[in-house]
Design a protein around this motif. Structure first.
Motif, PDB file in Angstrom:
ATOM      1  N   LYS A 185       0.836  -1.204   0.000  1.00 32.54           N
ATOM      2  CA  LYS A 185       0.000   0.000   0.000  1.00 32.54           C
ATOM      3  C   LYS A 185       0.870   1.254   0.000  1.00 32.54           C
ATOM      4  CE  LYS A 185      -3.974  -2.076   2.210  1.00 32.54           C
ATOM      5  NZ  LYS A 185      -4.810  -2.152   3.379  1.00 32.54           N
ATOM      6  N   ASP A 186       0.324   2.309  -0.608  1.00 34.14           N
ATOM      7  CA  ASP A 186       0.971   3.621  -0.570  1.00 34.14           C
ATOM      8  C   ASP A 186       0.555   4.308   0.712  1.00 34.14           C
ATOM      9  OD1 ASP A 186       2.119   3.247  -3.084  1.00 34.14           O
ATOM     10  OD2 ASP A 186       0.407   4.139  -4.107  1.00 34.14           O
ATOM     11  N   ILE A 187       1.531   4.814   1.449  1.00 28.25           N
ATOM     12  CA  ILE A 187       1.243   5.556   2.675  1.00 28.25           C
ATOM     13  C   ILE A 187       1.945   6.906   2.621  1.00 28.25           C
ATOM     14  CG2 ILE A 187       0.755   3.550   4.128  1.00 28.25           C
ATOM     15  CD1 ILE A 187       3.591   3.648   5.176  1.00 28.25           C
ATOM     16  N   SER A 188       1.374   7.859   3.304  1.00 22.68           N
ATOM     17  CA  SER A 188       1.942   9.205   3.353  1.00 22.68           C
ATOM     18  C   SER A 188       2.721   9.396   4.644  1.00 22.68           C
ATOM     19  CB  SER A 188       0.827  10.249   3.282  1.00 22.68           C
ATOM     20  OG  SER A 188       0.152  10.155   2.055  1.00 22.68           O
ATOM     21  N   GLN A 189       3.595  10.387   4.624  1.00 20.70           N
ATOM     22  CA  GLN A 189       4.351  10.734   5.828  1.00 20.70           C
ATOM     23  C   GLN A 189       3.360  10.963   6.973  1.00 20.70           C
ATOM     24  OE1 GLN A 189       6.545  14.491   5.758  1.00 20.70           O
ATOM     25  NE2 GLN A 189       8.236  13.497   6.834  1.00 20.70           N
ATOM     26  N   HIS A 190       3.651  10.418   8.129  1.00 20.25           N
ATOM     27  CA  HIS A 190       2.855  10.515   9.360  1.00 20.25           C
ATOM     28  C   HIS A 190       1.645   9.581   9.406  1.00 20.25           C
ATOM     29  CE1 HIS A 190       5.430  13.899  10.173  1.00 20.25           C
ATOM     30  NE2 HIS A 190       4.911  14.606   9.192  1.00 20.25           N
ATOM     31  N   ASP A 191       1.361   8.831   8.324  1.00 21.52           N
ATOM     32  CA  ASP A 191       0.258   7.865   8.350  1.00 21.52           C
ATOM     33  C   ASP A 191       0.593   6.702   9.283  1.00 21.52           C
ATOM     34  OD1 ASP A 191      -1.216   9.258   6.491  1.00 21.52           O
ATOM     35  OD2 ASP A 191      -1.034   7.752   4.895  1.00 21.52           O
ATOM     36  N   VAL A 192      -0.425   6.111   9.873  1.00 25.09           N
ATOM     37  CA  VAL A 192      -0.245   4.897  10.673  1.00 25.09           C
ATOM     38  C   VAL A 192      -0.071   3.725   9.704  1.00 25.09           C
ATOM     39  CG1 VAL A 192      -1.353   3.313  12.301  1.00 25.09           C
ATOM     40  CG2 VAL A 192      -1.573   5.780  12.624  1.00 25.09           C
ATOM     41  N   PHE A 193       1.011   2.962   9.886  1.00 25.33           N
ATOM     42  CA  PHE A 193       1.229   1.804   9.017  1.00 25.33           C
ATOM     43  C   PHE A 193       1.078   0.482   9.756  1.00 25.33           C
ATOM     44  CE2 PHE A 193       5.600   2.740  10.431  1.00 25.33           C
ATOM     45  CZ  PHE A 193       6.055   1.473  10.802  1.00 25.33           C
ATOM     46  N   GLY A 194       0.845   0.543  11.060  1.00 29.91           N
ATOM     47  CA  GLY A 194       0.663  -0.666  11.844  1.00 29.91           C
ATOM     48  C   GLY A 194       0.642  -0.345  13.323  1.00 29.91           C
ATOM     49  N   THR A 195       0.683  -1.402  14.138  1.00 31.21           N
ATOM     50  CA  THR A 195       0.709  -1.233  15.590  1.00 31.21           C
ATOM     51  C   THR A 195       1.699  -2.210  16.217  1.00 31.21           C
ATOM     52  OG1 THR A 195      -1.112  -2.791  15.906  1.00 31.21           O
ATOM     53  CG2 THR A 195      -1.705  -0.458  15.768  1.00 31.21           C
ATOM     54  N   VAL A 196       2.158  -1.823  17.393  1.00 26.43           N
ATOM     55  CA  VAL A 196       2.985  -2.692  18.215  1.00 26.43           C
ATOM     56  C   VAL A 196       2.228  -2.896  19.516  1.00 26.43           C
ATOM     57  CG1 VAL A 196       5.148  -2.873  19.506  1.00 26.43           C
ATOM     58  CG2 VAL A 196       5.160  -1.882  17.239  1.00 26.43           C
ATOM     59  N   GLU A 197       2.044  -4.171  19.887  1.00 25.73           N
ATOM     60  CA  GLU A 197       1.331  -4.484  21.123  1.00 25.73           C
ATOM     61  C   GLU A 197       2.322  -4.983  22.161  1.00 25.73           C
ATOM     62  OE1 GLU A 197      -2.160  -7.486  22.727  1.00 25.73           O
ATOM     63  OE2 GLU A 197      -2.040  -7.040  20.582  1.00 25.73           O
ATOM     64  N   ALA A 198       2.305  -4.326  23.311  1.00 23.69           N
ATOM     65  CA  ALA A 198       3.113  -4.756  24.443  1.00 23.69           C
ATOM     66  C   ALA A 198       2.163  -5.340  25.486  1.00 23.69           C
ATOM     67  CB  ALA A 198       3.901  -3.587  25.011  1.00 23.69           C
ATOM     68  N   VAL A 199       2.713  -5.834  26.568  1.00 21.08           N
ATOM     69  CA  VAL A 199       1.896  -6.491  27.587  1.00 21.08           C
ATOM     70  C   VAL A 199       0.778  -5.574  28.085  1.00 21.08           C
ATOM     71  CG1 VAL A 199       1.948  -7.524  29.886  1.00 21.08           C
ATOM     72  CG2 VAL A 199       3.763  -8.034  28.264  1.00 21.08           C
ATOM     73  N   LYS A 200       1.066  -4.278  28.260  1.00 22.84           N
ATOM     74  CA  LYS A 200       0.085  -3.371  28.871  1.00 22.84           C
ATOM     75  C   LYS A 200      -0.502  -2.321  27.936  1.00 22.84           C
ATOM     76  CE  LYS A 200       2.150  -3.787  33.423  1.00 22.84           C
ATOM     77  NZ  LYS A 200       2.782  -3.126  34.531  1.00 22.84           N
ATOM     78  N   THR A 201      -0.043  -2.269  26.670  1.00 19.06           N
ATOM     79  CA  THR A 201      -0.502  -1.191  25.799  1.00 19.06           C
ATOM     80  C   THR A 201      -0.356  -1.556  24.329  1.00 19.06           C
ATOM     81  OG1 THR A 201      -0.347   1.191  25.379  1.00 19.06           O
ATOM     82  CG2 THR A 201       1.723   0.019  25.699  1.00 19.06           C
ATOM     83  N   VAL A 202      -1.051  -0.806  23.478  1.00 21.88           N
ATOM     84  CA  VAL A 202      -0.896  -0.905  22.026  1.00 21.88           C
ATOM     85  C   VAL A 202      -0.500   0.477  21.534  1.00 21.88           C
ATOM     86  CG1 VAL A 202      -2.056  -1.347  19.834  1.00 21.88           C
ATOM     87  CG2 VAL A 202      -2.617  -2.739  21.832  1.00 21.88           C
ATOM     88  N   LEU A 251       8.982 -11.210  12.762  1.00 23.13           N
ATOM     89  CA  LEU A 251       8.247 -10.668  13.912  1.00 23.13           C
ATOM     90  C   LEU A 251       6.944 -11.413  14.179  1.00 23.13           C
ATOM     91  CD1 LEU A 251       8.856  -6.849  13.420  1.00 23.13           C
ATOM     92  CD2 LEU A 251      10.242  -8.521  14.676  1.00 23.13           C
ATOM     93  N   ALA A 252       6.439 -12.169  13.200  1.00 22.09           N
ATOM     94  CA  ALA A 252       5.204 -12.934  13.413  1.00 22.09           C
ATOM     95  C   ALA A 252       5.411 -13.985  14.506  1.00 22.09           C
ATOM     96  CB  ALA A 252       4.760 -13.596  12.119  1.00 22.09           C
ATOM     97  N   ASP A 253       6.558 -14.632  14.488  1.00 18.30           N
ATOM     98  CA  ASP A 253       6.855 -15.671  15.471  1.00 18.30           C
ATOM     99  C   ASP A 253       7.702 -15.175  16.636  1.00 18.30           C
ATOM    100  OD1 ASP A 253       5.475 -17.634  14.029  1.00 18.30           O
ATOM    101  OD2 ASP A 253       7.221 -18.026  12.769  1.00 18.30           O
ATOM    102  N   ALA A 254       8.382 -14.049  16.444  1.00 17.46           N
ATOM    103  CA  ALA A 254       9.289 -13.545  17.485  1.00 17.46           C
ATOM    104  C   ALA A 254       9.192 -12.026  17.609  1.00 17.46           C
ATOM    105  CB  ALA A 254      10.721 -13.969  17.170  1.00 17.46           C
ATOM    106  N   PRO A 255       8.020 -11.493  18.029  1.00 13.59           N
ATOM    107  CA  PRO A 255       7.870 -10.038  18.143  1.00 13.59           C
ATOM    108  C   PRO A 255       8.836  -9.420  19.140  1.00 13.59           C
ATOM    109  CG  PRO A 255       6.033 -11.152  19.191  1.00 13.59           C
ATOM    110  CD  PRO A 255       6.818 -12.195  18.455  1.00 13.59           C
ATOM    111  N   GLU A 256       9.318 -10.225  20.099  1.00 14.97           N
ATOM    112  CA  GLU A 256      10.260  -9.729  21.102  1.00 14.97           C
ATOM    113  C   GLU A 256      11.602  -9.318  20.488  1.00 14.97           C
ATOM    114  OE1 GLU A 256      10.839 -14.168  20.797  1.00 14.97           O
ATOM    115  OE2 GLU A 256       9.087 -12.855  20.869  1.00 14.97           O
ATOM    116  N   THR A 257      11.821  -9.661  19.208  1.00 17.17           N
ATOM    117  CA  THR A 257      13.037  -9.228  18.510  1.00 17.17           C
ATOM    118  C   THR A 257      13.110  -7.702  18.470  1.00 17.17           C
ATOM    119  OG1 THR A 257      12.911 -11.230  17.172  1.00 17.17           O
ATOM    120  CG2 THR A 257      14.388  -9.509  16.385  1.00 17.17           C
ATOM    121  N   VAL A 258      11.960  -7.038  18.454  1.00 18.01           N
ATOM    122  CA  VAL A 258      11.945  -5.567  18.489  1.00 18.01           C
ATOM    123  C   VAL A 258      12.589  -5.074  19.797  1.00 18.01           C
ATOM    124  CG1 VAL A 258      10.490  -3.503  18.495  1.00 18.01           C
ATOM    125  CG2 VAL A 258       9.948  -5.402  16.967  1.00 18.01           C
ATOM    126  N   ASN A 259      12.382  -5.803  20.888  1.00 15.92           N
ATOM    127  CA  ASN A 259      13.009  -5.439  22.163  1.00 15.92           C
ATOM    128  C   ASN A 259      14.505  -5.726  22.160  1.00 15.92           C
ATOM    129  OD1 ASN A 259      10.067  -6.609  23.485  1.00 15.92           O
ATOM    130  ND2 ASN A 259      10.733  -4.567  24.022  1.00 15.92           N
TER     131      ASN A 259
END
Length: 126
Positions: free
Chosen positions: A48-65, A83-91
């Motif tokens: 998809k084409d997205i513009s600067q500042h557009d939301v392109f996804g979310t990150v969910e942590a234990v207490k927040t999104v 990241l599908a199998d190992a989202p903790e890689t972001v940490n």
């Protein structure tokens, strides 16, 4: 706090590296520390084409999104499949294997609007 000097940053805590017309985007070390343990990364903007500042996804942590905002405009070329199998890689590796998307830049001039490592470090008070 780790803030590599070769990257650009946003006030919303995303980082971007550019190689030709391809940008790799993720969240900063500061952001992942503030979020805590990341349990899910959701990106539904592939091809998809997205513009600067557009939301392109979310990150969910234990207490927040948290929304992910694009630092620049372009077309989402790839989502980090690891990241599908190992989202903790972001940490554990936010600037390496924890990248979130790759994007084809449509307006490279927008890079001038982003923060340097020093400016980002000052913003977050580190």
């Amino acid at each position: 706090m780790n803030t590599p000097a070769n990257l650009h940053y946003t006030k919303d805590h995303e980082w971007i590296s550019v190689d030709g017309d391809t940008a790799t985007i993720g969240i900063t070390d500061h952001a992942q520390r503030e979020l805590g343990d990341i349990v899910y990364v959701d990106v539904d903007t592939l091809d998809k084409d997205i513009s600067q500042h557009d939301v392109f996804g979310t990150v969910e942590a234990v207490k927040t999104v948290s929304d992910l905002f694009s630092p620049v405009s372009g077309t989402v070329l790839e989502v980090n499949a690891k990241l599908a199998d190992a989202p903790e890689t972001v940490n554990s590796d936010p600037y390496g294997d924890g990248w979130i998307i790759k994007l084809k830049l449509s307006n490279p001039a927008e890079l001038a609007d982003l923060l340097t490592a020093d400016a980002y470090t000052e913003l977050v008070g580190a």
